[in-house]
Design an enzyme around this catalytic site. Sequence first.
Site, PDB file in Angstrom:
ATOM      1  N   ALA A  61       0.832  -1.209   0.000  1.00 49.92           N
ATOM      2  CA  ALA A  61       0.000   0.000   0.000  1.00 49.92           C
ATOM      3  C   ALA A  61       0.862   1.253   0.000  1.00 49.92           C
ATOM      4  O   ALA A  61       0.560   2.232   0.676  1.00 49.92           O
ATOM      5  CB  ALA A  61      -0.942  -0.006   1.210  1.00 49.92           C
ATOM      6  N   ALA A  64       2.392   2.910  -5.511  1.00 53.08           N
ATOM      7  CA  ALA A  64       1.936   2.052  -6.606  1.00 53.08           C
ATOM      8  C   ALA A  64       0.749   1.202  -6.172  1.00 53.08           C
ATOM      9  O   ALA A  64      -0.236   1.058  -6.911  1.00 53.08           O
ATOM     10  CB  ALA A  64       3.084   1.155  -7.086  1.00 53.08           C
ATOM     11  N   THR A  83      -1.410  -5.345   3.231  1.00 56.71           N
ATOM     12  CA  THR A  83      -0.178  -4.597   3.468  1.00 56.71           C
ATOM     13  C   THR A  83       0.379  -4.882   4.860  1.00 56.71           C
ATOM     14  O   THR A  83      -0.376  -4.985   5.829  1.00 56.71           O
ATOM     15  CB  THR A  83      -0.412  -3.082   3.295  1.00 56.71           C
ATOM     16  OG1 THR A  83       0.723  -2.365   3.777  1.00 56.71           O
ATOM     17  CG2 THR A  83      -1.649  -2.607   4.058  1.00 56.71           C
ATOM     18  N   LYS A  84       1.715  -5.030   4.942  1.00 53.97           N
ATOM     19  CA  LYS A  84       2.314  -5.313   6.248  1.00 53.97           C
ATOM     20  C   LYS A  84       2.474  -4.046   7.091  1.00 53.97           C
ATOM     21  O   LYS A  84       2.813  -4.125   8.270  1.00 53.97           O
ATOM     22  CB  LYS A  84       3.656  -6.036   6.076  1.00 53.97           C
ATOM     23  CG  LYS A  84       4.792  -5.242   5.447  1.00 53.97           C
ATOM     24  CD  LYS A  84       6.061  -6.098   5.398  1.00 53.97           C
ATOM     25  CE  LYS A  84       7.223  -5.356   4.756  1.00 53.97           C
ATOM     26  NZ  LYS A  84       8.450  -6.181   4.709  1.00 53.97           N
ATOM     27  N   THR A  92       7.295   4.902   0.291  1.00 55.42           N
ATOM     28  CA  THR A  92       7.047   6.044  -0.608  1.00 55.42           C
ATOM     29  C   THR A  92       7.141   7.359   0.160  1.00 55.42           C
ATOM     30  O   THR A  92       7.525   8.393  -0.394  1.00 55.42           O
ATOM     31  CB  THR A  92       5.646   5.914  -1.243  1.00 55.42           C
ATOM     32  OG1 THR A  92       5.560   4.666  -1.929  1.00 55.42           O
ATOM     33  CG2 THR A  92       5.360   7.039  -2.217  1.00 55.42           C
ATOM     34  N   PHE A 165      16.787  18.700 -12.081  1.00 55.06           N
ATOM     35  CA  PHE A 165      17.126  17.412 -11.482  1.00 55.06           C
ATOM     36  C   PHE A 165      18.110  16.694 -12.390  1.00 55.06           C
ATOM     37  O   PHE A 165      18.216  16.991 -13.590  1.00 55.06           O
ATOM     38  CB  PHE A 165      15.851  16.580 -11.284  1.00 55.06           C
ATOM     39  CG  PHE A 165      15.703  16.043  -9.886  1.00 55.06           C
ATOM     40  CD1 PHE A 165      15.528  16.909  -8.819  1.00 55.06           C
ATOM     41  CD2 PHE A 165      15.735  14.677  -9.633  1.00 55.06           C
ATOM     42  CE1 PHE A 165      15.375  16.428  -7.518  1.00 55.06           C
ATOM     43  CE2 PHE A 165      15.590  14.182  -8.345  1.00 55.06           C
ATOM     44  CZ  PHE A 165      15.406  15.063  -7.292  1.00 55.06           C
ATOM     45  N   GLN A 286      21.038   1.038  -7.397  1.00 53.33           N
ATOM     46  CA  GLN A 286      21.440   2.448  -7.454  1.00 53.33           C
ATOM     47  C   GLN A 286      22.006   2.932  -6.125  1.00 53.33           C
ATOM     48  O   GLN A 286      21.392   2.744  -5.068  1.00 53.33           O
ATOM     49  CB  GLN A 286      20.243   3.327  -7.821  1.00 53.33           C
ATOM     50  CG  GLN A 286      20.619   4.802  -7.921  1.00 53.33           C
ATOM     51  CD  GLN A 286      19.549   5.638  -8.575  1.00 53.33           C
ATOM     52  OE1 GLN A 286      18.633   6.125  -7.931  1.00 53.33           O
ATOM     53  NE2 GLN A 286      19.657   5.793  -9.888  1.00 53.33           N
ATOM     54  N   HIS A 288      22.694   6.250  -4.255  1.00 53.93           N
ATOM     55  CA  HIS A 288      22.403   7.687  -4.300  1.00 53.93           C
ATOM     56  C   HIS A 288      23.669   8.422  -3.876  1.00 53.93           C
ATOM     57  O   HIS A 288      24.297   8.052  -2.885  1.00 53.93           O
ATOM     58  CB  HIS A 288      21.250   8.024  -3.345  1.00 53.93           C
ATOM     59  CG  HIS A 288      20.661   9.377  -3.591  1.00 53.93           C
ATOM     60  ND1 HIS A 288      21.332  10.544  -3.284  1.00 53.93           N
ATOM     61  CD2 HIS A 288      19.468   9.763  -4.103  1.00 53.93           C
ATOM     62  CE1 HIS A 288      20.576  11.580  -3.614  1.00 53.93           C
ATOM     63  NE2 HIS A 288      19.440  11.127  -4.113  1.00 53.93           N
ATOM     64  N   LEU A 298      18.939   9.902   3.581  1.00 54.52           N
ATOM     65  CA  LEU A 298      18.907  10.508   2.251  1.00 54.52           C
ATOM     66  C   LEU A 298      18.951  12.030   2.300  1.00 54.52           C
ATOM     67  O   LEU A 298      18.245  12.670   3.087  1.00 54.52           O
ATOM     68  CB  LEU A 298      17.622  10.069   1.540  1.00 54.52           C
ATOM     69  CG  LEU A 298      17.359  10.675   0.156  1.00 54.52           C
ATOM     70  CD1 LEU A 298      18.417  10.225  -0.830  1.00 54.52           C
ATOM     71  CD2 LEU A 298      15.973  10.285  -0.330  1.00 54.52           C
ATOM     72  N   GLU A 301      18.499  14.853  -4.148  1.00 52.70           N
ATOM     73  CA  GLU A 301      19.138  15.449  -5.323  1.00 52.70           C
ATOM     74  C   GLU A 301      18.601  16.861  -5.555  1.00 52.70           C
ATOM     75  O   GLU A 301      19.227  17.678  -6.221  1.00 52.70           O
ATOM     76  CB  GLU A 301      18.824  14.554  -6.527  1.00 52.70           C
ATOM     77  CG  GLU A 301      19.659  14.787  -7.757  1.00 52.70           C
ATOM     78  CD  GLU A 301      19.463  13.651  -8.760  1.00 52.70           C
ATOM     79  OE1 GLU A 301      19.185  13.968  -9.918  1.00 52.70           O
ATOM     80  OE2 GLU A 301      19.593  12.479  -8.379  1.00 52.70           O
ATOM     81  N   ARG A 332      22.849   9.766 -11.512  1.00 53.22           N
ATOM     82  CA  ARG A 332      23.314   9.354 -10.182  1.00 53.22           C
ATOM     83  C   ARG A 332      24.493   8.395 -10.208  1.00 53.22           C
ATOM     84  O   ARG A 332      25.382   8.472  -9.362  1.00 53.22           O
ATOM     85  CB  ARG A 332      22.146   8.735  -9.404  1.00 53.22           C
ATOM     86  CG  ARG A 332      21.137   9.766  -8.976  1.00 53.22           C
ATOM     87  CD  ARG A 332      19.924   9.143  -8.318  1.00 53.22           C
ATOM     88  NE  ARG A 332      19.013  10.183  -7.856  1.00 53.22           N
ATOM     89  CZ  ARG A 332      17.822   9.941  -7.328  1.00 53.22           C
ATOM     90  NH1 ARG A 332      17.389   8.695  -7.226  1.00 53.22           N
ATOM     91  NH2 ARG A 332      17.058  10.932  -6.914  1.00 53.22           N
ATOM     92  N   HIS A 399      20.188   3.064  -2.582  1.00 56.47           N
ATOM     93  CA  HIS A 399      18.961   3.862  -2.573  1.00 56.47           C
ATOM     94  C   HIS A 399      17.789   3.220  -3.307  1.00 56.47           C
ATOM     95  O   HIS A 399      16.635   3.368  -2.899  1.00 56.47           O
ATOM     96  CB  HIS A 399      19.268   5.226  -3.205  1.00 56.47           C
ATOM     97  CG  HIS A 399      18.094   6.150  -3.310  1.00 56.47           C
ATOM     98  ND1 HIS A 399      17.393   6.571  -2.197  1.00 56.47           N
ATOM     99  CD2 HIS A 399      17.502   6.747  -4.368  1.00 56.47           C
ATOM    100  CE1 HIS A 399      16.414   7.387  -2.581  1.00 56.47           C
ATOM    101  NE2 HIS A 399      16.452   7.496  -3.890  1.00 56.47           N
ATOM    102  N   GLU A 432       8.582  -0.165  -7.375  1.00 58.73           N
ATOM    103  CA  GLU A 432       9.964  -0.623  -7.275  1.00 58.73           C
ATOM    104  C   GLU A 432      10.063  -2.141  -7.305  1.00 58.73           C
ATOM    105  O   GLU A 432      11.105  -2.687  -7.642  1.00 58.73           O
ATOM    106  CB  GLU A 432      10.612  -0.079  -5.989  1.00 58.73           C
ATOM    107  CG  GLU A 432      12.113  -0.225  -5.962  1.00 58.73           C
ATOM    108  CD  GLU A 432      12.780   0.410  -4.754  1.00 58.73           C
ATOM    109  OE1 GLU A 432      13.996   0.209  -4.573  1.00 58.73           O
ATOM    110  OE2 GLU A 432      12.102   1.114  -3.976  1.00 58.73           O
ATOM    111  N   ARG A 443      18.332   4.508 -12.787  1.00 58.63           N
ATOM    112  CA  ARG A 443      17.129   5.342 -12.753  1.00 58.63           C
ATOM    113  C   ARG A 443      17.502   6.810 -12.627  1.00 58.63           C
ATOM    114  O   ARG A 443      18.397   7.168 -11.858  1.00 58.63           O
ATOM    115  CB  ARG A 443      16.241   4.945 -11.561  1.00 58.63           C
ATOM    116  CG  ARG A 443      15.041   5.859 -11.388  1.00 58.63           C
ATOM    117  CD  ARG A 443      14.133   5.405 -10.273  1.00 58.63           C
ATOM    118  NE  ARG A 443      14.681   5.578  -8.942  1.00 58.63           N
ATOM    119  CZ  ARG A 443      14.735   6.733  -8.275  1.00 58.63           C
ATOM    120  NH1 ARG A 443      14.305   7.853  -8.831  1.00 58.63           N
ATOM    121  NH2 ARG A 443      15.235   6.774  -7.052  1.00 58.63           N
ATOM    122  N   LEU A 449       8.702   8.190  -8.464  1.00 58.95           N
ATOM    123  CA  LEU A 449       7.324   8.517  -8.089  1.00 58.95           C
ATOM    124  C   LEU A 449       6.422   8.492  -9.321  1.00 58.95           C
ATOM    125  O   LEU A 449       5.256   8.095  -9.250  1.00 58.95           O
ATOM    126  CB  LEU A 449       7.250   9.891  -7.412  1.00 58.95           C
ATOM    127  CG  LEU A 449       7.907  10.013  -6.029  1.00 58.95           C
ATOM    128  CD1 LEU A 449       7.642  11.389  -5.422  1.00 58.95           C
ATOM    129  CD2 LEU A 449       7.419   8.923  -5.083  1.00 58.95           C
TER     130      LEU A 449
END
Length: 656
Positions: A61, A64, A83-84, A92, A165, A286, A288, A298, A301, A332, A399, A432, A443, A449
């Site tokens: 949940a 996506a 959903t857990k 997200t 970006f 990836q 980051h 994080l 960017e 990246r 990331h 993802e 990516r 997103l």
Amino acid sequence: MAARCLAAARDMIPAVSRTAARRFHFATYGKHNKNGAKVSNAISTQYPVVDHEFDAVVVGAGGAGLRAAFGLSEAGFNTACVTKLFPTRSHTVAAQGGINAALGNMESDDWRWHFYDTVKGSDWLGDQDAIHYMTEQAPAAVIELENYGMPFSRTEAGKIYQRAFGGQSLQYGKGGQAHRCCCVADRTGHSLLHTLYGRSLHYDTSYFVEYFALDLLMENGECKGVIALCMEDGSIHRFRANNTVLATGGYGRTYFSCTSAHTSTGDGCAMVTRAGLSNQDLEFVQFHPTGIYGAGCLITEGCRGEGGILINGEGERFMERYAPVAKDLASRDVVSRSMTIEIREGRGCGPEKDHVYLQLHHLPPAQLAMRLPGISETAMIFAGVDVTKEPIPVLPTVHYNMGGVPTNYRGQAINHVNGKDVVVPGLYACGEAASASVHGANRLGANSLLDLVVFGRACALTIAEVAKPGEALSPIDPNAGEESVANLDHLRFADGSTRTSELRLNMQKCMQSHAAVFRTGPVLKEGCEKLSELYDSLSDIKTFDRGIVWNSDLIETLELQNLMLCALQTINGAEARKESRGAHAREDFKVRIDEYDFAKPLQGQEKKTFDEHWRKHTLSSMDPKTGKVTLNYRPVIDTTLDAEDCATVPPAIRSY
């Protein structure tokens, strides 16, 4: 008969669960409740099973999963969302920078330029039909979010604000930096997730919150739903549906230092593996460029999009040497490798010269307060830095996972059989957890997103096209899911000598040191061997909580199983790929190996065969009993959905 069934189930149990045999009862009898679920009468340690019937079930949940779930409900499907986590706790929520779309609010823009940048960013491993679909749908997807109430940052004219970006350009790379990233300050994922969850409550979706999905219910190659554990009371639930959507996120926690939530354990990819299906391109992980040094948190960017710069220990803006045009806003993988080289060559910062600095204090404090408030707070908490006066110490950190469950651009899971892509009946994936593959080998920032909302919606649209609400469910074996419960029971009473936390840490450190930013053959091979040994030691696991209600020890062990499956496929795929492409950088094979050498004139060159080049997707499958990984390959899709509207971008040398 029961003994034979139990023995057969035991044979399918992975190494982790081979402890002393225990007898357990798998009950699916009982009464009907108002939702049509069959509920067992006996709530006990013998695993009562509750059966549910839906038109569609979505696992996960996050962005996506929510977009797929309410899209299905909107189309009239009786939909369950398993959903857990509570939906707004999904990972997200941690996305910061923004969501790409060629709206043209800052300068003239075109989705075809976005398409070109995404193909180039993928290092020509992305499927161009899926990239075409995503970038063309992007403006409408962002406007849809705005209409749902997402509070985008605004320009003075009242339009959605778009920041610069990494990897985004105008005029097919010839027109300078594009401002294409729509944002909500530096908390875009948080805003997106809450907007989607708020919207989802408008529809009649059945949410099963804090239910841990154990396995897909597969019969004769067809997906017929999922089996899950209710963490609150320990009951087992089988969700039968003709359409199952996996939106379970990535597997970042296979690494020691990552920006991922502790719940990013690759559950969907592992479920697909246990179902005997393949995952795609798991070796492309990836890093980051800017995780806080020491903490791994994080730093978006968007900092560099707003004008931040990376500097080395000599105070030099070193990215000017590696990417003369894009500089700090190169893609990246390029920035992460550049930072690593600076540190390796002794130009790092700090007493140990083991990180670099991200400088923001040259920017106006008002701009930092308006556009990067979350980063200012995070830097103070985790690095003790006031961004208006000091630089932030940063280091590349795991990331995102470009690989996942292979799908077509419509969200349908696929198998590659006899050289052709074949749809897996009843199974879909997005976000993802999936590999459409719009990201290929790398990516671009702010495309994730976009991926969530576009392909979450695509799954719902495809299901609405191929199925109808209320269709009869195909029959299922009465004992379906029994092996999953056998596995759970063995883990619950596992009495070896190795703690789950100890084994997980060893796996994470192995991945961190053997499959890092730069990779070499001998180190990868050693990593494969070490990880295989760790996988075998799953049979010696020890759990301490023998209960079934809120047993976090059991859940973490189930998640470790999932992580191990993802980690083994990742490192074996990396060891086999004898080239450097996107996020996969081999020091012993430094060049990208395509059908032709694009650094030279094509005239007179002979095209390499499929077996000779590496511009192809890795398909990895695995035997959970033995830990043996099998690798196959499928070609990259170079055709777009409409050649006249959007021409294919042929491979070229990738420079920024």
